[in-house]
Design a protein around this motif. Sequence first.
Motif, PDB file in Angstrom:
ATOM      1  N   PRO A 226      -7.403 -13.762   2.917  1.00  0.00           N
ATOM      2  CA  PRO A 226      -8.012 -12.840   1.953  1.00  0.00           C
ATOM      3  C   PRO A 226      -9.132 -12.028   2.605  1.00  0.00           C
ATOM      4  O   PRO A 226      -9.644 -12.426   3.659  1.00  0.00           O
TER       5      PRO A 226
ATOM      6  N   ARG B 139      -3.808  -4.527   2.916  1.00  0.00           N
ATOM      7  CA  ARG B 139      -4.655  -4.816   1.753  1.00  0.00           C
ATOM      8  C   ARG B 139      -4.278  -3.954   0.553  1.00  0.00           C
ATOM      9  O   ARG B 139      -3.432  -3.076   0.646  1.00  0.00           O
TER      10      ARG B 139
ATOM     11  N   GLU C 205      -0.629  -3.967   0.515  1.00  0.00           N
ATOM     12  CA  GLU C 205      -0.175  -5.357   0.426  1.00  0.00           C
ATOM     13  C   GLU C 205       1.129  -5.515  -0.354  1.00  0.00           C
ATOM     14  O   GLU C 205       1.789  -6.558  -0.241  1.00  0.00           O
TER      15      GLU C 205
ATOM     16  N   TYR D 281      -1.834 -14.301   1.325  1.00  0.00           N
ATOM     17  CA  TYR D 281      -2.663 -15.240   0.545  1.00  0.00           C
ATOM     18  C   TYR D 281      -3.636 -16.023   1.437  1.00  0.00           C
ATOM     19  O   TYR D 281      -4.721 -16.384   1.012  1.00  0.00           O
TER      20      TYR D 281
END
Length: 486
Positions: free
Chosen positions: A210, A290, A269, A207
């Motif tokens: 990004p 990601r 991710e 988080y």
Amino acid sequence: MSKVIKGGTVCTADRTWKADVLIEGEVIKQIGEDLKGDEYIDAEGAYVIPGGIDPHTHLEMPFMGTTAAETFESGTWAAAAGGTTMLVDFCLPGEDGSIKNAINEWHRKSAPQICADIGYHMAITGWNETIFAEMEDAVKMGVNSFKHFMAYKGALMVEDDEMFASFQRCKELGALPMVHAENGDVVDLLQKEMLAKGITGPEAHAYSRPPEVEGEAANRAIMIADAVGTPLYIVHVSCEQAHEAIRRARQKGMRIYGEPLIQFLTLDESEYFKGDWMHSARRVMSPPFRGKEHQASLWAGLQSGSLQVVATDHAAFTSEQKLMGKDNFCLIPNGSNGLEERLAVLWTEGVETGRLTPNEFVAATSTNVAKILNIYPKKGAIVEGADADIVVWDPKISKTISAANHHSVLDYNVFEGFNVTAQARYTLSRGDVIWAWGQNSQPQPGRGRFVPRPPFASATKALSKWKELNSPRQIARDPMNIPAGI
Ligand code: URP
Ligand code: ZN
Ligand code: ZN
Ligand code: ZN
């Protein structure tokens, strides 16, 4: 004693053909049919490829209050087992801030241990007259690339003015600037926000970093490089935002290089959201893994050439070390493994799936690295006179990756359970067999060598007519002599 690699299919970045390879001493003597020698290495049914070069590792690196667990010995053995014959490790300045001392310290640690060849990049983590002066010493010591951390605020991060000055110095010296592209100020703020909300686990790592913070930093570094008039290498590219910046710059004629990692291409991710703290913490690295759409972008970059190489950023921290961040994700040592797995995973997920040709695989794992880092064709090539760093790559040996049988000192493997469909049957480093499938014997520590990388020559005269006509500012520039087409 001469050796002949017999009966294989030589596969380079631009050709594939049936041939034997004759090695005399440390170098390739001849490539042709029916070659004779004192010894024979069986390559029947296999590809004969240039040894892998991993452009990005952190062995025994002091970092985030601890030291990366992979040693130069275990790391280069793992590399050899995976078909990698050279790696380029990141040198960090010590307490005294001296670049020269750091390089000597890396030599002191690595020389008695390395089983395969090694080079260094140097990290620029601040800016002053000593660093300015010592950058020249570094280049004379065979280190022609300098990494700038735009992240790790309060530790390794450099400010924009420092980066600009260092890029200018790189240009003057014929060295290649590199960046870790993440906006460290924004990451720092987002980390504090997460902690304030009571989100302390590894999911907060994702988080707080990004893709936009990576894209912003990549754009900023590219613009600074453009203002200076220097090529730039962006390490561990993980997302479309950074890749998009690289594509755009290359289209304008800039020499910008992008390095996706094998982890980013194949792990996503979701690893941070499995509800298993240790599983996720082991995969905490920066930038983070990601979403699938970013993976698709990275594969497309390798296919089209907007991204040139695949690295690992191998920074191995044990489960115990990862526990340093059990109450605060900001303290989980950043890094993951891949040095042994890079070739097999890229082959399985890239070549076997039809995303990459075998020649593109060779380019991304070896040849392009050698070209960009200025050691081609000594490394990264199967041509007469090149170092005999060669892998007999068997596309018919499959195995399941596991910490139970890898050569890393790590107690886990981020690729645990991956089925790979190819392996190194033999790995040769300057003519010595340092890995043979099924034998698992360790090569001699200390047999590896440091490979000095010379500065780049000026390429002003090579500027194309197109640039003269279309970009007057470009004419005054002095980009380095990196071959076109990569
Ligand atoms: O998480 C990472 N990438 N650790 C190694 C240091 C770096 O930033 O490359
Ligand atoms: Zn700042
Ligand atoms: Zn980095
Ligand atoms: Zn790194």
